[in-house]
Enzyme design. Structure first.
Site, PDB file in Angstrom:
ATOM      1  N   GLY A  89       0.822  -1.204   0.000  1.00  0.00           N
ATOM      2  CA  GLY A  89       0.000   0.000   0.000  1.00  0.00           C
ATOM      3  C   GLY A  89       0.857   1.254   0.000  1.00  0.00           C
ATOM      4  N   SER A  90       0.467   2.229   0.798  1.00  0.00           N
ATOM      5  CA  SER A  90       1.143   3.528   0.778  1.00  0.00           C
ATOM      6  C   SER A  90       2.498   3.538   1.471  1.00  0.00           C
ATOM      7  CB  SER A  90       0.240   4.599   1.394  1.00  0.00           C
ATOM      8  OG  SER A  90      -0.830   4.891   0.525  1.00  0.00           O
ATOM      9  N   VAL A  91       2.892   2.438   2.107  1.00  0.00           N
ATOM     10  CA  VAL A  91       4.290   2.316   2.529  1.00  0.00           C
ATOM     11  C   VAL A  91       5.199   2.461   1.308  1.00  0.00           C
ATOM     12  CG1 VAL A  91       5.989   0.655   3.426  1.00  0.00           C
ATOM     13  CG2 VAL A  91       3.830   1.003   4.631  1.00  0.00           C
TER      14      VAL A  91
END
Length: 553
Positions: A89-91
């Site tokens: 995801g946004s990691v």
């Protein structure tokens, strides 16, 4: 018949009783009480009938704990392990930021470059949008995925690629706000950074990342999901929990940079050590990655190159969470203690921030000192709270906020407000402040003081209960070229129903004059100088004030 919207969802029935599964073999150099505490955090996913998570913890670059829970694939009974590959995801955003930083160190890019130098498809809004604005969510660009959802074809319904991103963004006639005046999370910035890297490096973003970033860092199990159709050995599936089942929910898109990193907890531990030491690239790399955004008023925000610069209690923390389809992720670094925590999950019901922080607390122990909770009632006793009670509206988005008084305490929604003076209130136990303004002795609104904003205010407005005749005025068709869709509005007994192709409907209810709300959607109708309704404005999440024109006017 399977529809395009549902063909990628495959339902898997639950057994009525969960069967406990032993966690994957554990690599641990920690006290058994810490191990037990982490096991307890993941107990609800520790089953052969459930997807789950993989956890990795390092200290000063050395692995001290690795463990996995639940299943990587429910159809083939394959358990998660510390080596399982998940989508982060946004990691992912910090890796896109790192690729930009490498090109800055090469002298190819500057963080102050105008995005239109590299991506001229972005409209000229009259204010320069820099690459650092994109990295720190201060550009004002609308989130393209939110716009796609407004159109009726959200990210979970259609396989978008970067051409789609550019097509959507090129149609936007305005920004959410002027660049550098506010922080507002937007995936658009990171997809544009991926495109910039493509064009500036002369090679694909995925290939550049592989040869210049992942391989030199020693991240041998990390790559971009630049095609959702590509076979990735060792990758988990991802799942949503329904009432009586799990269903497969993996990303069906080609866009990456905003998300799309495929990795393991072991590789994330390596990466966090690189962010500490600089790895092959040295201190300049570390400095640029941790360079926070700066708003126009000179204040620093808490977001840097895909990294949130914050704290856990009184412990310094550098973190990010991730959520895409059924995948969830948390990556945290606590520099003073040398602790790094990586969590990757394939179950959508894992709370990313809360679960990641719970793991961190298990390892940080007594190092964390949480602030004392104020005695709101005692602190409020000396103040007259009644003048502050009422309905308020944020002018740009139209979003309402209701402030109430209960048992001698002022609340914004469910969050208690602590009076600091006769006009200033602390929001909950955090840093945000509301500064109320009076005119002729009456409260007329308030300004918000917070790291996210240089300018944010709310105005006090009366509530509104229209009659059926007034509701009938809003009926009609409304079209948006920016979202390439139209709404058909009809009056109902208590509000308005909005219909959208192919056959989606939602109902909105009156809040204040000409303003209607449904969950996160705020719909405001616009009138001309004669009072005739000529259009509507839609604000939803990461899209502010999108205009629809009324047809036939």
């Amino acid at each position: 018949m399977t529809t395009p919207r549902s063909q990628h969802l495959i339902t898997i029935a639950f057994a009525t009783a969960a069967i406990a599964v032993a966690p994957a073999p554990v690599h641990t150099q920690v006290d058994s009480s810490i191990q037990s505490r982490v096991d307890e955090i993941f107990s609800q996913w520790d089953s052969e009938m459930s997807p789950g998570c993989s956890v990795g913890v390092t200290q000063n670059g050395e692995t001290i704990f690795e463990r996995a829970y639940g299943m990587a694939d429910l159809e083939w009974d394959i358990p998660n392990t510390p080596e399982t590959i998940f989508e982060g995801g946004s990691v992912s955003k910090q890796f896109a930021a790192a690729a930009v930083v490498l090109l800055v160190l090469d002298g190819v890019l500057s963080l102050e470059d105008d995005v239109r130098r590299w991506v001229p498809e972005i409209p000229d809004y009259g204010n320069k949008i820099t690459l650092h604005h994109l990295m720190t969510h201060t550009s004002g660009l609308r989130d393209w995925g939110s716009i796609a959802s407004i159109s009726g074809w959200g990210r979970e319904n259609r396989a978008h690629d970067h051409d789609d991103v550019l097509d959507i963004l090129s149609r936007q006639t305005q920004l959410n706000f002027e660049p550098g005046t506010e922080y507002s999370y937007s995936n658009s910035g990171y997809n544009l950074l991926a495109i910039v890297i493509d064009r500036a490096s002369g090679t694909s973003f995925a290939e550049f990342s592989k040869t210049r970033l992942f391989e030199p860092a020693g991240m041998v199990n990390t790559q971009w999901r630049d095609s959702h159709r590509r076979i990735i050995r060792g990758r988990s599936s991802a799942y949503n929990q329904t009432e009586n089942s799990w269903e497969i929910n993996r990303p069906v898109e080609y866009v990456h940079g905003n998300g799309g990193i495929l990795t393991t907890v072991g590789d994330l531990g390596i990466w966090n050590q690189v962010l500490t030491t600089g790895g092959p690239w040295g201190q300049d790399f570390v400095t640029l990655m941790h360079k926070p955004g700066v708003l126009r008023d000179g204040s620093e925000i808490k977001y840097a190159g895909g990294l949130m610069l914050s704290s856990l209690g009184d412990v310094q923390a550098v973190t990010h969470t991730g959520s895409t389809a059924g995948y969830r992720a948390f990556l945290g670094r606590f520099p003073e203690q040398g602790i790094s925590v990586a969590m990757l999950c394939n179950a959508s019901n894992v709370s990313t921030g809360a679960t990641g922080q719970s793991i961190a607390r298990a390892f940080l122990g007594n190092a964390i000192k949480d602030p004392n909770t104020p005695n709101y009632r005692a602190e409020s006793a000396a103040f007259n709270l009644e003048p502050f009670v009422g309905l308020y509206r944020e002018p740009m988005t139209g979003l309402p906020m209701r402030i109430t008084s209960q048992n001698g305490v002022l609340y914004s929604g469910t969050t208690a407000l602590l009076p600091l003076s006769g006009s200033e209130f602390q929001v909950g136990n955090g840093d945000r402040r509301y500064i109320f303004e009076r005119r002729a002795g009456k409260v007329i609104g308030f300004e918000v003081e917070d790291w996210q904003y240089s300018e944010r205010s709310f105005e006090k407005v009366p509530t509104w209960t229209p009659n059926r005749s007034e509701l009938n005025e809003f009926e009609g068709d409304y079209r948006s070229e920016e979202a390439e869709t139209f709404f058909r509005v009809t009056a109902t007994q208590n509000g308005l129903e909005i219909w959208q192709r192919p056959n989606d409907r939602f109902e909105v209810h009156p809040v204040y004059g000409d303003g209607f709300r449904s969950g996160g959607r705020m719909v405001r109708f616009r009138r001309d100088e004669d009072g005739e309704i000529i259009g509507l404005s839609l604000s939803i999440g990461r899209v502010y004030d999108m205009r629809f024109s009324r047809e036939g006017t």
